[in-house]
Structures are given as C-alpha cells and as structure tokens.
Design an enzyme around this catalytic site. Structure first.
Site, PDB file in Angstrom:
ATOM      1  CG  ASP A  49      -2.023  -0.942   1.218  1.00 44.01           C
ATOM      2  OD1 ASP A  49      -2.088  -1.761   0.279  1.00 44.01           O
ATOM      3  OD2 ASP A  49      -2.859  -0.896   2.142  1.00 44.01           O
ATOM      4  CG  HIS A  94       2.206  -0.017   4.311  1.00 41.99           C
ATOM      5  ND1 HIS A  94       1.960  -1.011   5.231  1.00 41.99           N
ATOM      6  CD2 HIS A  94       1.064   0.701   4.201  1.00 41.99           C
ATOM      7  CE1 HIS A  94       0.711  -0.907   5.655  1.00 41.99           C
ATOM      8  NE2 HIS A  94       0.148   0.119   5.056  1.00 41.99           N
TER       9      HIS A  94
HETATM   10 ZN   LIG Z   1      -2.608   3.299   3.092  1.00 44.57          ZN
END
Ligand SMILES: [Zn+2]
Length: 206
Positions: A35, A174
């Site tokens: 992400d 992430h």
């Molecule tokens: Zn996010």
C-alpha cells in the site's frame, strides 16, 4: 491480535469487502499487497526483490504518487503486478463526506484505472463503501504485518507473518517511507519462510 488479524465481528460489518481468498482443495496461496506507493525510495528496490523470487503482488496506490511518478506506475504494471486504487490523497473516509470521498477516489481512478479499491486506514463509512462496491471490489486484508510501526523491528514484523499467515491470507506491507526501516529485512524473511511452509504467491483477482 486486534490489529494484526481483524476480528470476525468487524469483518461481518464490512459485508462488501474481501478479507481472504477461499482456497480450493489442496491450494495453499497467500496474496502479498503493498500500500501507499509508488515512491522512488522504496518501490524500485521492492520490484527487484519480488522479481528475484518470481513473485507477483498487488499494489494499492495513492493516486497522487502515481501522478508524481508515472514511470514507477508503468514499471509496476510492466513487471506483471496488479494495481488497485487507494484514493488520490490517502483519505481517512470517516472524516470525509461521501461526495468528497467518492470524488477523491474518482480522481485517483483517472491515474490508476483499476477495479480494485482499498480504503486507507482500513475503514470507511458504510455509505462510501456501499457506493464504491458497485464499481470496485473492496479489498481489505487478513494479515496486517505492521511494517509501518516504529514500535516494531523487522523481527517483530516477521513474527507477525509467522503467527498469522494462513492459506488464503491477503497480507499487507507498505512501499512507504514509514515501512522502509523494516521492509527489506522483514519481507525477504517472510517470503522465504512462507515458501518453506509450502505457500505459493498470487495476485488478487487476475
Ligand atoms: Zn494506506
């Protein structure tokens, strides 16, 4: 536990969202997702790492990063990964009106063009989710590694993977500056451990 593995009652509240992928008999797959990218400090190195293992993943991107780094966006797609919408400005849905939130998602869609959506911060209003689920598949996660947490080290992140991964898990890491101090130690360890356990990796809804 409450963070790393979303409790069942909360999953039931988000009826339109996907948290795991049902596995066929004998299938043992996990689905890596990344992400908040793409960003030059993390994404190119991450792409090389995934290539070195022959793994395809799904990237939930912030539209504004795609606008800033179109060549990174193109590279993610060219290397066979799947992309998803993560709003234009990483909005916290609970703080936004439905219309403002939907407009931001539509803005990101102009850059990303995907039928997958993941709400930033793991939640949004019911009205927002209902509307978005008509156009997008809403993808949550089964396992939050917490690679972004400055209170954890890479070993803790790896421990989360070992403790909570299961067949069908959608796992979130992430490609962000916050995760950078842990990602490139925790991710290869996690991948190698998952491979040893017999897991295969796949993109979401290809
Ligand atoms: Zn996010």
């Amino acid at each position: 536990m409450l963070i790393e593995r979303i409790p069942e009652w909360l999953r039931k509240l988000a009826k339109d969202a996907v948290f795991m992928i049902p596995q066929r008999e004998g299938e043992k797959k996990v689905y890596l997702t990344f992400d908040d990218g793409p960003i030059p400090e993390v994404t190119p190195r991450l792409l090389d790492l995934l290539d070195s293992y022959g793994i395809k993943a799904t990237f939930f991107m912030v539209g504004d990063n795609v606008r800033k780094y179109p060549e990174l966006f193109a590279d993610v797609k060219r290397r066979g990964h799947r992309v998803g919408n993560h709003t234009m400005h990483h909005l916290q849905g609970l703080r936004e009106s439905k219309d403002a939130y939907l407009a931001d998602v539509a803005d990101a869609d102009r850059y990303i063009g995907s039928d997958l959506f993941r709400p930033p911060h793991g939640w949004m209003k019911r009205s927002q989710g209902k509307e978005l689920s008509a156009k997008y598949r809403i993808v949550m996660y089964d396992l939050v590694t917490r690679d972004y947490s400055k209170h954890l080290d890479a070993g803790d992140v790896f421990d989360n993977v070992k403790k909570y991964a299961r067949p069908g898990s959608i796992i979130v890491f992430h490609d962000s500056l916050k995760s950078l101090p842990r990602l490139f130690e925790a991710l290869p360890k996690s991948i190698e451990w998952l491979m040893e356990q017999g897991y295969k990796f796949d993109v979401l809804f290809k």
